[in-house]
Every structure is written in C-alpha cells, then in structure tokens.
Design a protein around this motif. Structure first.
Motif, mmCIF file in Angstrom:
data_model
loop_
_atom_site.group_PDB
_atom_site.id
_atom_site.type_symbol
_atom_site.label_atom_id
_atom_site.label_comp_id
_atom_site.label_asym_id
_atom_site.label_seq_id
_atom_site.Cartn_x
_atom_site.Cartn_y
_atom_site.Cartn_z
ATOM 1 N N GLY A 121 0.852 -1.194 0.077
ATOM 2 C CA GLY A 121 -0.102 0.038 0.190
ATOM 3 C C GLY A 121 0.938 1.074 -0.215
ATOM 4 N N ILE A 122 0.340 2.150 -0.944
ATOM 5 C CA ILE A 122 1.467 3.505 -1.189
ATOM 6 C C ILE A 122 0.485 4.436 -0.706
ATOM 7 C CG2 ILE A 122 2.974 4.747 -2.703
ATOM 8 C CD1 ILE A 122 3.548 2.263 -4.108
ATOM 9 N N LEU A 123 0.792 5.041 0.238
ATOM 10 C CA LEU A 123 -0.291 6.438 0.838
ATOM 11 C C LEU A 123 0.671 7.787 0.322
ATOM 12 C CD1 LEU A 123 -2.852 7.262 2.179
ATOM 13 C CD2 LEU A 123 -1.658 7.469 4.271
ATOM 14 N N GLY A 124 -0.084 8.273 -0.415
ATOM 15 C CA GLY A 124 0.124 9.864 -0.712
ATOM 16 C C GLY A 124 -0.800 10.872 -0.331
ATOM 17 N N SER A 125 -0.851 10.956 0.837
ATOM 18 C CA SER A 125 -1.761 11.768 1.518
ATOM 19 C C SER A 125 -1.110 12.753 2.577
ATOM 20 C CB SER A 125 -3.072 11.243 2.169
ATOM 21 O OG SER A 125 -3.838 12.039 2.883
ATOM 22 N N HIS A 126 -1.788 14.082 2.656
ATOM 23 C CA HIS A 126 -1.070 14.845 3.844
ATOM 24 C C HIS A 126 -1.401 14.036 5.251
ATOM 25 C CE1 HIS A 126 -1.078 18.828 1.612
ATOM 26 N NE2 HIS A 126 -0.371 18.212 1.183
ATOM 27 N N ARG A 127 -2.151 13.528 5.426
ATOM 28 C CA ARG A 127 -2.523 13.085 6.565
ATOM 29 C C ARG A 127 -2.337 11.253 6.580
ATOM 30 N NH1 ARG A 127 -8.354 14.654 8.747
ATOM 31 N NH2 ARG A 127 -7.507 13.059 10.406
ATOM 32 N N LEU B 65 4.258 7.995 2.161
ATOM 33 C CA LEU B 65 5.519 8.764 1.385
ATOM 34 C C LEU B 65 5.767 9.825 2.125
ATOM 35 C CD1 LEU B 65 3.907 8.787 -2.167
ATOM 36 C CD2 LEU B 65 5.605 7.232 -1.462
ATOM 37 N N GLU B 66 5.120 10.618 2.892
ATOM 38 C CA GLU B 66 5.380 11.721 3.657
ATOM 39 C C GLU B 66 6.895 11.272 4.626
ATOM 40 O OE1 GLU B 66 4.803 14.868 3.563
ATOM 41 O OE2 GLU B 66 2.974 14.879 2.366
ATOM 42 N N ASP B 67 6.906 9.879 5.020
ATOM 43 C CA ASP B 67 7.944 9.364 5.803
ATOM 44 C C ASP B 67 9.230 9.213 5.030
ATOM 45 O OD1 ASP B 67 6.460 9.442 8.108
ATOM 46 O OD2 ASP B 67 6.026 7.229 7.845
ATOM 47 N N PHE B 68 9.253 9.330 3.629
ATOM 48 C CA PHE B 68 10.227 9.075 2.923
ATOM 49 C C PHE B 68 10.860 10.473 2.065
ATOM 50 C CE2 PHE B 68 8.313 4.950 3.597
ATOM 51 C CZ PHE B 68 9.425 3.943 3.588
ATOM 52 N N LEU C 31 12.365 2.548 -1.920
ATOM 53 C CA LEU C 31 11.087 2.465 -2.389
ATOM 54 C C LEU C 31 10.807 1.827 -3.722
ATOM 55 C CD1 LEU C 31 9.915 6.163 -2.011
ATOM 56 C CD2 LEU C 31 9.187 4.212 -0.581
ATOM 57 N N GLU C 32 11.997 1.793 -4.513
ATOM 58 C CA GLU C 32 11.889 1.022 -5.572
ATOM 59 C C GLU C 32 11.964 -0.432 -5.438
ATOM 60 O OE1 GLU C 32 15.523 1.262 -8.158
ATOM 61 O OE2 GLU C 32 14.613 0.718 -9.770
ATOM 62 N N GLN C 33 12.839 -0.789 -4.183
ATOM 63 C CA GLN C 33 13.032 -2.211 -3.922
ATOM 64 C C GLN C 33 11.582 -2.656 -3.444
ATOM 65 O OE1 GLN C 33 15.782 -3.907 -4.825
ATOM 66 N NE2 GLN C 33 14.987 -5.655 -3.754
ATOM 67 N N LYS C 34 10.960 -1.882 -2.579
ATOM 68 C CA LYS C 34 9.776 -2.200 -2.160
ATOM 69 C C LYS C 34 8.898 -2.548 -3.231
ATOM 70 C CE LYS C 34 10.128 -0.070 2.412
ATOM 71 N NZ LYS C 34 10.301 -0.816 3.305
ATOM 72 N N MET C 35 8.787 -1.669 -4.406
ATOM 73 C CA MET C 35 7.825 -1.856 -5.286
ATOM 74 C C MET C 35 8.268 -3.167 -6.131
ATOM 75 S SD MET C 35 7.486 1.937 -6.258
ATOM 76 C CE MET C 35 5.941 1.845 -7.538
ATOM 77 N N ASP D 188 4.614 13.541 -7.119
ATOM 78 C CA ASP D 188 6.171 13.962 -6.966
ATOM 79 C C ASP D 188 6.983 12.851 -7.093
ATOM 80 O OD1 ASP D 188 8.569 15.414 -6.932
ATOM 81 O OD2 ASP D 188 8.385 15.383 -4.658
ATOM 82 N N PHE D 189 6.388 11.670 -6.264
ATOM 83 C CA PHE D 189 6.775 10.234 -6.256
ATOM 84 C C PHE D 189 6.941 9.703 -7.813
ATOM 85 C CE2 PHE D 189 5.775 5.646 -5.596
ATOM 86 C CZ PHE D 189 7.172 5.266 -5.123
#
Ligand SMILES: Cc1cc2nc3c(=O)[nH]c(=O)nc-3n(C[C@H](O)[C@H](O)[C@H](O)COP(=O)(O)O)c2cc1C
Length: 253
Positions: A5-11, A38-41, A58-62, A85-86
């Motif tokens: 799961g990839i989350l790209g939210s402010h919250r 994503l905010e943690d990366f 991140l690429e490795q995880k994907m 951006d990601f």
C-alpha cells in the motif's frame, strides 16, 4: 504474494489511509502486506548517475511486491502532490527509454495495481463533473507506461468532516481486498477473452442467420459457407477494432 500500500496523503490517519487499510485488511495469509507513507520518505530526483538512496529503498519495495494499492486524495482537482512527485521522481525507474526518449514497460511489467482517491465533493457532483477523474487518469497513465495492470479503482466522496468510512465503502474495500488474494501473477486472460469472443460471435451469427432463414428473408443456399465466412470476417474485424481501442489507443494516453 505481497501487496504494497502506497499512501500519498497529507494525513497519515485520514480517510484515504482508512480506505487503503480496509482493502489491505482483506488480504489473507500466506499473502503479506506492507504500507509505505510517502511523507516518511524524503526522496529526491536522481541526479544523473547519483541515485537517490530513498528512491532505491522505495523501488526495492515495489519490485518485491506483486500488487500495489495506490492511495492518494484529490487535491485541487488533481492527484495529491506527494504521489505525483513520487511518480515524477520514479519515472526513470518505472520505464525503459528507447533512443527517441519513448517509454516502454520494463521491470514492473505485469504487476497489478488498485487505485484509491477521495474528495470533499459529493457523490452526485463528482459523478456529473468528474472531480476525481484527473487523479485516476494520472495514476493510470503512469501505470500504463510501466506496464502495470489495473485491477480496480475505488473512490470516496463527501469526505468533509468524515471520521470513519461509510458502511458501503468499507464493504467495497473489503471485497476488493479479498479479491487481491486471487490475483494471478500474470494477466493471461486476454487470450481467453478473445476465444470467448469468437464463440459469442459464432453463436450470435448462427441465431441471426437462422432467424433470417426462418423468416424467409434470405435463401438457404450455401448457408454454412456463408455462415462460416461471415463469422471469420466479422471476428477478425471486431478483434482489430477492439485491439486498437483497448491496447493501441490506451498506450497513447
Ligand atoms: C490541499 C487540499 C486540497 C483539496 N482539494 C480538493 C478539491 O479540489 N476537491 C475536493 O473535492 N476535495 C479536495 N480536498 C479534499 C481531499 O480530496 C480529501 O478528500 C480530504 O483531504 C480527506 O482526505 P484525508 O482524510 O486522507 O486527508 C482537498 C484537501 C486538501 C487538504
């Protein structure tokens, strides 16, 4: 199989996360899940040969996962900036470039994804005006370039002040989470669909031509020869037009 799961939210505790978590909660052992906020990366674009180590991670995880849940809210009518951006930073890694700069699917080809977005806008207004369309289109464009196969998209509307997911959305997320357990590693259903299509054409043509004969609209002379040639020609033309609209045209987007 692994689902990422990839989350790209402010919250990291908002409704987008709730949607993603609910989908992931439908995944059962031996399948495994992992989430990335994503905010943690703090990734940066690669600078020539200098690869960004956070993007490497991140690429490795994907690469290690088979299905991606791409979850990001709709901000200002488009995909949330962090996710965009990601995708921008990952571009060089998601695709292979040819000598003209054209992009081609590469190492991520035939993985699968499910996309999630949401908006304050109500369901009816979103249905009419398509507030969330652009977010899905951006995700689809990137995934299509990378050769990643779409499973489904989930949308949540009316999110203003929402503290928990409405029951129908919770059930929809769970249903799709369960379905992820049986995603095949490769999408080998295309050939099957074309074979099914052939039989559909053959049956429908037989019924149509049978009715024509029954109503004495056409003669019975050379019936089977006319029937067989009609089925083959019609199927080939239909196959070409379907291929154009589902594969060739899709790739241009
Ligand atoms: C910066 C920002 C811009 C947004 N822009 C829109 C918008 O243009 N249209 C809309 O319907 N909702 C908009 N929203 C609402 C989000 O799409 C989303 O539904 C909401 O932030 C809840 O998501 P979350 O709980 O995961 O943070 C915006 C929210 C933020 C924070």
């Amino acid at each position: 199989m692994k689902i990422l799961g990839i989350l790209g939210s402010h919250r990291s505790d908002g409704v987008t996360k709730m949607m993603m978590d609910t989908v992931l909660s439908g995944v059962q052992a031996p399948n495994t899940t992992e989430t990335v906020y994503l905010e943690d990366f703090p990734f940066k674009p690669d600078q020539g040969d200098q690869k960004d180590p956070v993007l490497d991670q991140l690429e490795q995880k994907m690469l290690e996962s088979d299905v991606w849940i791409i979850a990001a809210p709709t901000y200002w009518g488009g995909l949330a900036g962090k996710m965009k951006d990601f995708f921008d930073c990952m571009r060089q890694r998601l695709v292979r470039f040819d000598h003209d700069g054209g992009t081609h699917p590469d190492r991520f080809k035939d993985k699968h994804y499910l996309s999630i977005t949401d908006c304050y806008t109500g369901a009816f207004e979103n249905w009419v005006t398509g507030v969330t369309d652009q977010s899905f289109r951006t995700i689809d464009k990137v995934m299509s370039a990378a050769g990643v196969i779409k499973i489904h998209e989930l949308v949540l509307t009316n999110t203003w002040g929402m503290k928990e997911l409405p029951e129908n959305k919770k059930q929809a997320c769970l249903k799709w989470g369960h379905r992820l357990n049986s995603v095949k590693k490769r999408d080998d259903s295309t050939l099957k669909r074309y074979i099914e299509l052939f039989f559909m054409v053959a049956v429908m043509a037989l019924l149509t031509m049978g009715i024509q004969v029954g109503l004495r609209l056409v003669s019975t002379a050379d019936f089977w020869w006319r029937y067989a040639s009609f089925v083959v020609i019609f199927y080939v033309l239909l196959g070409c037009i379907l291929h154009f609209f589902t594969v060739v045209k899709h790739r241009r987007r």
